[in-house]
Each structure stands twice: as C-alpha cells, then as structure tokens.
Motif scaffolding. Sequence first.
Motif, PDB file in Angstrom:
ATOM      1  N   LEU A  22       0.839  -1.196   0.000  1.00  0.00           N
ATOM      2  CA  LEU A  22       0.000   0.000   0.000  1.00  0.00           C
ATOM      3  C   LEU A  22       0.877   1.251   0.000  1.00  0.00           C
ATOM      4  N   PRO A  23       0.383   2.345  -0.546  1.00  0.00           N
ATOM      5  CA  PRO A  23       1.152   3.595  -0.521  1.00  0.00           C
ATOM      6  C   PRO A  23       1.473   4.016   0.910  1.00  0.00           C
ATOM      7  N   ALA A  24       2.571   4.757   1.063  1.00  0.00           N
ATOM      8  CA  ALA A  24       3.006   5.229   2.378  1.00  0.00           C
ATOM      9  C   ALA A  24       1.863   5.967   3.078  1.00  0.00           C
ATOM     10  N   GLY A  25       1.717   5.710   4.353  1.00  0.00           N
ATOM     11  CA  GLY A  25       0.695   6.379   5.151  1.00  0.00           C
ATOM     12  C   GLY A  25      -0.634   5.646   5.191  1.00  0.00           C
ATOM     13  N   LEU A  26      -0.812   4.632   4.334  1.00  0.00           N
ATOM     14  CA  LEU A  26      -2.060   3.864   4.354  1.00  0.00           C
ATOM     15  C   LEU A  26      -1.850   2.587   5.149  1.00  0.00           C
ATOM     16  N   LYS A  27      -2.912   2.118   5.776  1.00  0.00           N
ATOM     17  CA  LYS A  27      -2.840   0.937   6.629  1.00  0.00           C
ATOM     18  C   LYS A  27      -3.983  -0.006   6.267  1.00  0.00           C
ATOM     19  N   ALA A  28      -3.694  -1.286   6.162  1.00  0.00           N
ATOM     20  CA  ALA A  28      -4.726  -2.283   5.853  1.00  0.00           C
ATOM     21  C   ALA A  28      -5.719  -2.357   7.005  1.00  0.00           C
ATOM     22  N   TYR A  29      -7.007  -2.381   6.682  1.00  0.00           N
ATOM     23  CA  TYR A  29      -8.011  -2.542   7.731  1.00  0.00           C
ATOM     24  C   TYR A  29      -8.730  -3.872   7.594  1.00  0.00           C
ATOM     25  N   LYS A  30      -8.527  -4.582   6.488  1.00  0.00           N
ATOM     26  CA  LYS A  30      -9.159  -5.872   6.298  1.00  0.00           C
ATOM     27  C   LYS A  30      -8.283  -6.728   5.394  1.00  0.00           C
ATOM     28  N   LEU A  31      -8.101  -7.971   5.763  1.00  0.00           N
ATOM     29  CA  LEU A  31      -7.384  -8.939   4.945  1.00  0.00           C
ATOM     30  C   LEU A  31      -8.316 -10.115   4.697  1.00  0.00           C
ATOM     31  N   THR A  32      -8.168 -10.759   3.573  1.00  0.00           N
ATOM     32  CA  THR A  32      -9.008 -11.905   3.245  1.00  0.00           C
ATOM     33  C   THR A  32      -8.141 -13.156   3.142  1.00  0.00           C
ATOM     34  N   PRO A  33      -8.746 -14.333   3.206  1.00  0.00           N
ATOM     35  CA  PRO A  33      -7.979 -15.551   2.954  1.00  0.00           C
ATOM     36  C   PRO A  33      -7.623 -15.604   1.463  1.00  0.00           C
ATOM     37  N   ASP A  34      -6.700 -16.488   1.112  1.00  0.00           N
ATOM     38  CA  ASP A  34      -6.392 -16.702  -0.299  1.00  0.00           C
ATOM     39  C   ASP A  34      -7.637 -17.242  -0.987  1.00  0.00           C
ATOM     40  N   PHE A  35      -8.010 -16.652  -2.122  1.00  0.00           N
ATOM     41  CA  PHE A  35      -9.184 -17.114  -2.857  1.00  0.00           C
ATOM     42  C   PHE A  35      -8.800 -18.207  -3.847  1.00  0.00           C
ATOM     43  N   THR A  36      -9.704 -19.145  -4.023  1.00  0.00           N
ATOM     44  CA  THR A  36      -9.585 -20.204  -5.026  1.00  0.00           C
ATOM     45  C   THR A  36     -10.868 -20.158  -5.853  1.00  0.00           C
ATOM     46  N   PRO A  37     -10.936 -20.899  -6.959  1.00  0.00           N
ATOM     47  CA  PRO A  37     -12.196 -20.922  -7.709  1.00  0.00           C
ATOM     48  C   PRO A  37     -13.378 -21.375  -6.851  1.00  0.00           C
ATOM     49  N   GLY A  38     -13.112 -22.156  -5.802  1.00  0.00           N
ATOM     50  CA  GLY A  38     -14.183 -22.664  -4.962  1.00  0.00           C
ATOM     51  C   GLY A  38     -14.668 -21.714  -3.877  1.00  0.00           C
ATOM     52  N   ASN A  39     -13.864 -20.696  -3.528  1.00  0.00           N
ATOM     53  CA  ASN A  39     -14.299 -19.813  -2.453  1.00  0.00           C
ATOM     54  C   ASN A  39     -14.303 -18.330  -2.842  1.00  0.00           C
ATOM     55  N   LEU A  40     -14.176 -18.024  -4.124  1.00  0.00           N
ATOM     56  CA  LEU A  40     -14.193 -16.634  -4.572  1.00  0.00           C
ATOM     57  C   LEU A  40     -15.593 -16.062  -4.397  1.00  0.00           C
ATOM     58  N   PRO A  41     -15.740 -14.989  -3.607  1.00  0.00           N
ATOM     59  CA  PRO A  41     -17.066 -14.424  -3.370  1.00  0.00           C
ATOM     60  C   PRO A  41     -17.749 -13.973  -4.660  1.00  0.00           C
ATOM     61  N   ALA A  42     -19.059 -14.187  -4.738  1.00  0.00           N
ATOM     62  CA  ALA A  42     -19.829 -13.807  -5.922  1.00  0.00           C
ATOM     63  C   ALA A  42     -19.667 -12.326  -6.238  1.00  0.00           C
ATOM     64  N   ALA A  43     -19.550 -11.488  -5.212  1.00  0.00           N
ATOM     65  CA  ALA A  43     -19.421 -10.043  -5.430  1.00  0.00           C
ATOM     66  C   ALA A  43     -18.152  -9.696  -6.205  1.00  0.00           C
ATOM     67  N   LEU A  44     -17.132 -10.540  -6.139  1.00  0.00           N
ATOM     68  CA  LEU A  44     -15.888 -10.283  -6.860  1.00  0.00           C
ATOM     69  C   LEU A  44     -15.879 -10.908  -8.256  1.00  0.00           C
ATOM     70  N   GLN A  45     -16.908 -11.661  -8.575  1.00  0.00           N
ATOM     71  CA  GLN A  45     -16.959 -12.327  -9.872  1.00  0.00           C
ATOM     72  C   GLN A  45     -17.683 -11.517 -10.936  1.00  0.00           C
ATOM     73  N   SER A  46     -18.116 -10.324 -10.582  1.00  0.00           N
ATOM     74  CA  SER A  46     -18.778  -9.449 -11.547  1.00  0.00           C
ATOM     75  C   SER A  46     -18.230  -8.041 -11.355  1.00  0.00           C
TER      76      SER A  46
END
Length: 63
Positions: A22-46
Amino acid sequence: MGSRPPSEPGQAGNRKLIPHQLPAGLKAYKLTPDFTPGNLPAALQSQHSTKAGVWGLLQVLEG
C-alpha cells in the motif's frame, strides 16, 4: 505450472507499475484468505467498485 519470481517495481516497460504494498501512510483494515475458484465471493466475480478513497491491493499467487 512453473513458478516465476514476482516482477520488480520499476520493470514496467510500457506497462503501469504494479505496487507490492500500500502507498506510504495507508494501513490495511481488512485482509481476506487466499481465494480459489471454490471460495471466490460472488461479489468479486462481476463488475464492482470501491468507495472513493478506498484502495485494494491484490496479490496473484499463480496463474
């Protein structure tokens, strides 16, 4: 599949640089597990977008 080392920042040629963090000064507030074809959320598929001022950093592990 063979593995390749990740591209180094600055080796873009005519492509845009891809940040590895991330650019300097920004901080992650959420991390996700590694996605596979079997667990990729529907919201990310469109088509989707984020709120103004929100960054997303994706890391492709293979493929």
